[in-house]
Enzyme design. Structure first.
Site, PDB file in Angstrom:
ATOM      1  N   ARG A 174       0.820  -1.213   0.000  1.00 37.00           N
ATOM      2  CA  ARG A 174       0.000   0.000   0.000  1.00 37.00           C
ATOM      3  C   ARG A 174       0.856   1.266   0.000  1.00 37.00           C
ATOM      4  O   ARG A 174       0.587   2.222  -0.722  1.00 37.00           O
ATOM      5  CB  ARG A 174      -0.958   0.008   1.205  1.00 37.00           C
ATOM      6  CG  ARG A 174      -2.052   1.059   1.113  1.00 37.00           C
ATOM      7  CD  ARG A 174      -2.926   1.064   2.350  1.00 37.00           C
ATOM      8  NE  ARG A 174      -2.202   1.446   3.547  1.00 37.00           N
ATOM      9  CZ  ARG A 174      -1.873   2.692   3.864  1.00 37.00           C
ATOM     10  NH1 ARG A 174      -2.210   3.682   3.081  1.00 37.00           N
ATOM     11  NH2 ARG A 174      -1.201   2.947   4.968  1.00 37.00           N
ATOM     12  N   CYS A 203      -7.852   1.243  11.736  1.00 31.12           N
ATOM     13  CA  CYS A 203      -6.737   0.545  12.389  1.00 31.12           C
ATOM     14  C   CYS A 203      -7.132   0.134  13.791  1.00 31.12           C
ATOM     15  O   CYS A 203      -7.160  -1.034  14.128  1.00 31.12           O
ATOM     16  CB  CYS A 203      -5.509   1.446  12.377  1.00 31.12           C
ATOM     17  SG  CYS A 203      -4.894   1.588  10.698  1.00 31.12           S
TER      18      CYS A 203
END
Ligand SMILES: Nc1nc(=O)c2c([nH]1)NC[C@@H]1CN(c3ccc(C(=O)N[C@@H](CCC(=O)O)C(=O)O)cc3)CN21
Ligand SMILES: O=c1ccn([C@H]2C[C@H](O)[C@@H](COP(=O)(O)O)O2)c(=O)[nH]1
Length: 283
Positions: free
Chosen positions: A22, A160
């Site tokens: 990513r 997250c």
């Protein structure tokens, strides 16, 4: 503070290199970390081995609790942390669901406050939890989950710190927060503060004593371009004692949080720290 430094040292000593597609930057990585914050005794877990910007971390949490979906809304309340993910990541910029400048999509608070039901109506997870806790109810499912795999492509980043579970034992409130991925030099500095404040704030508005906040992390990493600063600068410093956090006692309800509370309703006393370190940020 000790547990933070131990985790950093563990990553430096035992971490394995993992490529990250990513961001294009590899990370030194360990799996599984358990942190605890003593909210009952007001041991505010602010990093002392570098200057910590706690007000931005609290503003970010307020934005989540309000269900914000735009980096502009976060900026307005004093937090710039979503600018890059909203506006600089090419996968998100090319995503057809992105609604323009600053849009973050259906992330964090949107899921927390407006989880989409199959019939098109929405579910406010946070209001349910607060309401139960206010009435002394812990149904063993006082869970706020930002993690909605069916809508990942509608947001700029998967959450997250994705799940927060509240528990009541007698008149003491506890929090267990689960994080799948953690940028230890940058993100954890914010996330520690957010776990602590979330428990302290929810205890205050639901009329309970705050106990401990338990923070469980799966993938804890240091990006390659942060390693030298962590290993050779931050880890060479001696920590100072934890500061204390004072929350405006006039904050009494979820409605207060939604309408008038700002980052200036939170004040830290007794904060002593080493010089600032600017860590690189990977988008
Ligand atoms: N690579 C990465 N790490 C992260 O920690 C992270 C992301 N991406 N994307 C989503 C959010 C945004 N977060 C961020 C973003 C920036 C800072 C940051 O720049 N912190 C600086 C100064 C902050 C300020 O001045 O307000 C710091 O020194 O802590 C921290 C957390 C945490 N998250
Ligand atoms: O609250 C947060 C939000 C993000 N992070 C970090 C963890 C990772 O370094 C990136 C997210 O990248 P993924 O590829 O989606 O795992 O952001 C954090 O530490 N804390």
């Amino acid at each position: 503070m000790k547990q933070y430094l131990q985790l950093c040292q563990r990553i430096v000593d035992e971490g394995q290199w993992v490529e990250n597609k990513r961001t294009g930057t590899r990370c030194l990585t360990v799996i599984n970390a358990d942190l605890e914050y003593d909210v009952a005794n007001n041991q505010f877990p602010m990093i002392t081995t570098r200057k910590s910007y706690y007000k931005a971390a609290i503003a970010e949490l307020l934005g989540y609790l309000r269900g914000y979906d735009s980096a502009a809304q976060f900026r307005e309340i004093g937090c710039k942390t979503w600018d890059a993910n909203a506006n600089e990541n090419s996968a998100w910029l090319n995503n057809l669901h992105r609604k323009g400048e600053d849009d973050m999509g259906r992330v964090y608070g949107v899921q927390g406050r407006a989880w989409q039901r199959p019939d098109g109506s929405t579910l406010d997870q946070l209001a349910k939890v607060i309401n139960n806790l206010k009435n002394g109810i812990d149904d063993r499912g006082e869970i706020i989950s930002f993690y909605n795999p069916g809508e990942f492509e509608l947001g700029c980043l998967r959450p997250c710190m994705h799940t927060h579970t509240f528990s009541l034992l007698g008149d003491t409130l506890y929090l267990t927060s689960i994080q799948r991925s953690c940028d230890v030099p940058l993100g954890l500095n914010f996330n520690q503060i957010q776990c602590f404040v979330l428990l302290a704030l929810v205890a205050q508005i639901t009329g309970h004593k705050a106990g401990k906040a338990y923070h469980k992390i799966t993938n804890a990493h240091i990006y390659e371009n942060q390693l030298e600063l962590m290993r050779d600068v931050q880890l060479k410093r001696e920590p100072f004692a934890s500061p204390q956090l004072k929350i405006n006692p006039n904050i009494k309800s979820l409605n207060d949080i939604e309408t008038w509370v700002t980052r200036d309703d939170f004040e830290v006393t007794g904060y002593e720290c080493h010089e600032a370190i600017q860590y690189p940020f990977s988008v």
